[in-house]
Scaffold this motif. Structure first.
Motif: not given
Length: 66
Positions: A40, A43-44, A47
């Motif tokens: 992953v 930035y995810k 989020d």
């Protein structure tokens, strides 16, 4: 400090209810805890952390859904 959620960018969480919210949170936590095994992007992860916080902030409303 709670992150500010942009009201124009809130994800659709209508599928969450008292029957599945704990499983969804468990899955989110797993990805956050093991980002490299899940491939992953960083930035995810941010989020997902924001999404998790949003769910926790609204857990009472979610738990009242059928």
């Amino acid at each position: 400090m709670n992150p500010v959620v942009d009201p124009f960018n809130v994800p659709d969480l209508s599928y969450l209810n008292k029957f599945n919210v704990h499983e969804v949170l468990k899955n989110i936590n797993h990805v956050i805890d093991y980002p490299y095994t899940n491939n992953v992007e960083p930035y995810k992860i941010i989020d997902l952390i924001n999404l998790r916080n949003f769910i926790y902030q609204n857990i009472d409303i979610i738990m009242n859904r059928n």
